[in-house]
Design an enzyme around this catalytic site. Structure first.
Site, PDB file in Angstrom:
ATOM      1  N   ASP A   1       0.723  -1.563   0.192  1.00 42.52           N
ATOM      2  CA  ASP A   1       0.296  -0.016  -0.079  1.00 42.52           C
ATOM      3  C   ASP A   1       0.479   1.360   0.031  1.00 42.52           C
ATOM      4  OD1 ASP A   1      -2.031  -1.431  -0.176  1.00 42.52           O
ATOM      5  OD2 ASP A   1      -2.461  -1.457   1.953  1.00 42.52           O
TER       6      ASP A   1
ATOM      7  N   GLN B   1       1.963  -5.578  -3.490  1.00 39.13           N
ATOM      8  CA  GLN B   1       2.489  -5.946  -1.724  1.00 39.13           C
ATOM      9  C   GLN B   1       3.482  -5.273  -1.552  1.00 39.13           C
ATOM     10  OE1 GLN B   1       1.708  -9.599  -3.936  1.00 39.13           O
ATOM     11  NE2 GLN B   1      -0.957  -7.970  -2.600  1.00 39.13           N
TER      12      GLN B   1
ATOM     13  N   ASP C   1       2.097  15.175   1.183  1.00 37.89           N
ATOM     14  CA  ASP C   1       1.628  16.055   1.858  1.00 37.89           C
ATOM     15  C   ASP C   1       0.387  15.549   3.394  1.00 37.89           C
ATOM     16  OD1 ASP C   1       0.515  13.720   0.283  1.00 37.89           O
ATOM     17  OD2 ASP C   1      -0.943  14.426   0.871  1.00 37.89           O
TER      18      ASP C   1
HETATM   19  P1  GDP Z   1      -0.653   0.317  -3.607  1.00 41.65           P
HETATM   20  O1  GDP Z   1      -1.304  -1.012  -3.507  1.00 41.65           O
HETATM   21  O2  GDP Z   1       0.657   0.781  -3.297  1.00 41.65           O
HETATM   22  O3  GDP Z   1      -1.279   0.692  -4.729  1.00 41.65           O
HETATM   23  O4  GDP Z   1      -1.588   1.680  -2.439  1.00 41.65           O
HETATM   24  P2  GDP Z   1      -3.466   2.259  -2.320  1.00 41.65           P
HETATM   25  O5  GDP Z   1      -3.890   2.150  -3.752  1.00 41.65           O
HETATM   26  O6  GDP Z   1      -3.907   0.340  -1.174  1.00 41.65           O
HETATM   27  O7  GDP Z   1      -3.093   3.060  -1.267  1.00 41.65           O
HETATM   28  C1  GDP Z   1      -2.146   3.928  -1.101  1.00 41.65           C
HETATM   29  C2  GDP Z   1      -3.702   4.974  -1.492  1.00 41.65           C
HETATM   30  O8  GDP Z   1      -2.774   6.569  -1.161  1.00 41.65           O
HETATM   31  C3  GDP Z   1      -4.701   5.280  -2.794  1.00 41.65           C
HETATM   32  O9  GDP Z   1      -5.577   6.127  -2.039  1.00 41.65           O
HETATM   33  C4  GDP Z   1      -3.826   6.472  -3.674  1.00 41.65           C
HETATM   34  O10 GDP Z   1      -4.570   7.155  -3.656  1.00 41.65           O
HETATM   35  C5  GDP Z   1      -3.435   7.388  -2.018  1.00 41.65           C
HETATM   36  N1  GDP Z   1      -2.241   7.768  -2.784  1.00 41.65           N
HETATM   37  C6  GDP Z   1      -0.402   7.539  -3.039  1.00 41.65           C
HETATM   38  N2  GDP Z   1      -0.197   8.924  -3.669  1.00 41.65           N
HETATM   39  C7  GDP Z   1      -0.629  10.132  -2.705  1.00 41.65           C
HETATM   40  C8  GDP Z   1      -0.344  10.868  -1.532  1.00 41.65           C
HETATM   41  O11 GDP Z   1       0.951  11.443  -2.367  1.00 41.65           O
HETATM   42  N3  GDP Z   1      -0.432  11.457  -1.302  1.00 41.65           N
HETATM   43  C9  GDP Z   1      -1.795  11.343  -1.075  1.00 41.65           C
HETATM   44  N4  GDP Z   1      -3.072  11.952   0.170  1.00 41.65           N
HETATM   45  N5  GDP Z   1      -2.478   9.809  -1.073  1.00 41.65           N
HETATM   46  C10 GDP Z   1      -1.857   9.473  -2.237  1.00 41.65           C
HETATM   47  P1  IMO Z   2      -1.497  -3.907  -1.916  1.00 40.63           P
HETATM   48  O1  IMO Z   2      -0.464  -4.640  -3.650  1.00 40.63           O
HETATM   49  C1  IMO Z   2      -0.610  -4.430   2.174  1.00 40.63           C
HETATM   50  C2  IMO Z   2      -1.370  -8.685   3.391  1.00 40.63           C
HETATM   51  C3  IMO Z   2      -2.118  -8.937   4.402  1.00 40.63           C
HETATM   52  C4  IMO Z   2      -1.383 -10.121   5.095  1.00 40.63           C
HETATM   53  C5  IMO Z   2      -0.216 -10.375   4.437  1.00 40.63           C
HETATM   54  C6  IMO Z   2      -1.407 -12.029   4.132  1.00 40.63           C
HETATM   55  O2  IMO Z   2      -1.818  -3.255  -2.887  1.00 40.63           O
HETATM   56  O3  IMO Z   2       0.530  -3.275  -1.874  1.00 40.63           O
HETATM   57  P2  IMO Z   2      -2.585 -13.014   2.005  1.00 40.63           P
HETATM   58  O4  IMO Z   2      -3.900 -12.807   1.609  1.00 40.63           O
HETATM   59  O5  IMO Z   2      -1.629 -12.715   0.886  1.00 40.63           O
HETATM   60  O6  IMO Z   2      -2.049 -14.601   2.283  1.00 40.63           O
HETATM   61  O7  IMO Z   2      -2.504 -11.960   3.081  1.00 40.63           O
HETATM   62  O8  IMO Z   2      -0.566  -9.245   3.441  1.00 40.63           O
HETATM   63  N1  IMO Z   2      -1.385  -8.544   1.812  1.00 40.63           N
HETATM   64  C7  IMO Z   2      -0.940  -6.759   2.273  1.00 40.63           C
HETATM   65  N2  IMO Z   2      -1.697  -5.768   2.451  1.00 40.63           N
HETATM   66  N3  IMO Z   2      -0.900  -4.603   0.990  1.00 40.63           N
HETATM   67  C8  IMO Z   2      -1.690  -5.820   0.455  1.00 40.63           C
HETATM   68  O9  IMO Z   2      -1.110  -5.754  -1.151  1.00 40.63           O
HETATM   69  C9  IMO Z   2      -1.150  -6.664   0.964  1.00 40.63           C
HETATM   70  N4  IMO Z   2      -1.476  -8.503   0.266  1.00 40.63           N
HETATM   71  C10 IMO Z   2      -1.224  -9.651   1.537  1.00 40.63           C
HETATM   72  O10 IMO Z   2      -3.012  -8.756   4.877  1.00 40.63           O
HETATM   73  O11 IMO Z   2      -1.342  -8.903   6.711  1.00 40.63           O
HETATM   74 MG    MG Z   3      -2.855  -1.914  -2.067  1.00 41.40          MG
END
Ligand code: GDP
Ligand code: IMO
Ligand code: MG
Length: 432
Positions: A13, A225, A338
């Site tokens: 994330d 991940q 930010d």
């Molecule tokens: P990913 O799994 O690595 O693609 O990340 P996610 O999408 O799960 O989580 C990142 C969150 O942060 C999302 O809601 C994005 O829209 C948000 N996001 C990404 N970059 C920024 C940033 O620079 N500022 C803010 N406020 N939100 C961001």
């Molecule tokens: P993105 O691509 C954050 C975490 C789960 C759990 C562990 C194992 O959005 O960054 P699983 O279902 O893979 O066997 O769960 O890994 N997990 C993530 N945490 N972002 C992810 O993907 C995740 N994918 C799995 O929460 O702790």
């Molecule tokens: Mg994510």
């Protein structure tokens, strides 16, 4: 170099989806190489927010072709739902712009039932998985009893494989976990319907990519991940069952290391984690609420896939040093700068203290990690709103100082900084 890799440098994330979307503008192909629909990648374009789980984040660019590589585990139901949802929003999703590797493995309802049963059985020691069947699907792959996507092109072989698969897992579900068995006929019928729709998307991913690379195409490998969720290099056993790190990009796509150019580590300027396991810089109380947000904004720290509140803490440089090393990171992208606006002081973890010793490298032994206490270096914060800033030089001096400190500590350049979720809210460092 034609193959660049985007990797999560923390526990997932980090903002990989939004960074992949940005870089996809300069790529011909975007390929996922690991994980499955446990991932949740957010791409924000104007007022539209796309949450992608399986389909690569390049799909929104009309000129990009996307590949789901052999290292991915694919739930065909989720893939089709995501394709339909994208098509309903006007995104072109056809076999011309989306490919599925024949050697990717299929997730089935048996894997999902097992994921739930195993987590329940672990009780208080549960991993906190996303319950998407990820672990059991990779277990079958490694046990050499998995179902490869290539079966979708052969209805008879698929039906036969599904019957054997359900019979095998029903034994475990019933006899070990006392769970409901699955109806093999119903699963076979369901998968026969998926096969009809998905067969045209199948390719030999490695051959297809090789041809593209020979023809001068540029490929962006999109990690899912993060480094600390890697089965080898993460906080085992609180990890996922695949290799999200740079090595996984090569095996998960079937390409060699000579193709690789940049390895871009994406890191949030603080740390977040979903699921169980030690987290040395974790915050609780008001400061945690401040970093997490209340859920009112789309970017607040609540899981994209599960909606669970994410655990949050200060930036941890031991994690980033570990990510730099195991991935061979060449550059960093820092996201969510930010969010730090308005905080008077910004503690950054530079080392751990354990048993009177100072550690500067992230320990892979979980029992040791659980006893580590963070040693912070505190940097001054800034009060200004920065969501409109587009040039590094226009950031407040202390925000520049925060970024420069991280880059200097890691010895690699920060090439991208994001100051909001939208495409435009990006600072391309050094390109001003
Ligand atoms: P990913 O799994 O690595 O693609 O990340 P996610 O999408 O799960 O989580 C990142 C969150 O942060 C999302 O809601 C994005 O829209 C948000 N996001 C990404 N970059 C920024 C940033 O620079 N500022 C803010 N406020 N939100 C961001
Ligand atoms: P993105 O691509 C954050 C975490 C789960 C759990 C562990 C194992 O959005 O960054 P699983 O279902 O893979 O066997 O769960 O890994 N997990 C993530 N945490 N972002 C992810 O993907 C995740 N994918 C799995 O929460 O702790
Ligand atoms: Mg994510």
């Amino acid at each position: 170099m034609p193959l660049n890799i985007v990797i999560g440098a923390q526990w997932g994330d980090e903002g990989k989806g939004r960074i992949t979307d940005l870089l996809a503008a300069q790529a011909d192909i975007v390929a996922r190489y690991s994980g499955g629909d446990n991932a949740g990648h957010t791409v924000t374009i104007g007022s539209e927010v796309f949450k992608l789980h399986l389909i690569p984040s390049g799909i929104i660019h009309p000129a990009v072709t996307c590949l789901i590589g052999n290292g991915v585990v694919v739930n065909p139901r989720v893939m089709l739902q995501e394709m339909d949802a994208l098509a309903a929003r006007g995104v072109n999703v056809t076999p011309a712009c989306l490919k599925l590797s024949e050697n990717a493995h299929l997730i089935t309802p048996a894997h999902i039932a097992l994921d739930k049963a195993v987590e329940q059985e672990r009780g208080g020691d549960a991993i906190g998985t996303t319950l998407r069947g990820i672990g059991p699907a990779y277990t079958d792959k490694v046990s050499r009893v998995g179902l490869r996507a290539g079966l979708l092109a052969d209805p008879e072989a698929l039906a036969e494989a599904i019957y054997a698969h359900v019979a095998m897992h029903n034994k475990t579900l019933r006899q070990i976990y006392g769970a409901e068995p699955l109806d093999a006929t119903a699963v076979a019928a369901e998968y026969a319907a998926y096969a009809q729709r998905l067969a045209p998307y199948l390719v030999d991913g490695s051959v297809w990519l090789d041809e593209a690379l020979r023809n001068g195409r540029t490929v962006l490998a999109e990690g899912a991940q993060g480094t600390l969720l890697d089965i080898d290099h993460g906080t085992y056993p609180f990890v996922t069952s695949s290799s999200p790190t740079a090595g996984g990009a090569l095996t998960g796509l079937g390409v060699g290391p000579r193709e690789v150019g940049q390895v871009l580590g994406v890191a949030k300027v603080f740390t977040s984690r979903v699921g169980s396991g030690p987290f040395p810089t974790e915050l609780t109380g008001e400061m945690a609420m401040r970093l997490r947000g209340t859920g009112a904004n789309p970017w607040d720290e609540y899981g994209t896939t599960t909606g669970r509140p994410r655990r949050v803490g200060w930036l941890d440089l031991l994690i980033l040093r570990h990510a730099r090393r195991v991935n061979g990171l060449t550059h960093l992208a820092l996201t969510k700068l930010d969010i730090l606006s308005g905080l008077p002081e910004l503690p950054v973890c530079v080392a751990y203290e354990v048993n009177g010793r100072r550690l500067e490298q992230f320990p892979t032994d979980l029992r040791l990690l659980a006893r580590c206490r963070p040693i912070f270096h505190t940097l001054p914060g800034w009060s200004e709103e920065i969501t409109h800033v587009r040039r590094f030089a226009d950031l407040p001096a202390n925000a520049q100082g925060y970024v420069t400190f991280i880059a200097a500590q890691l010895g690699i350049p920060v090439s991208i900084i994001s100051v909001g979720p939208a495409r435009a809210q990006t600072i391309w460092v050094g390109e001003e």
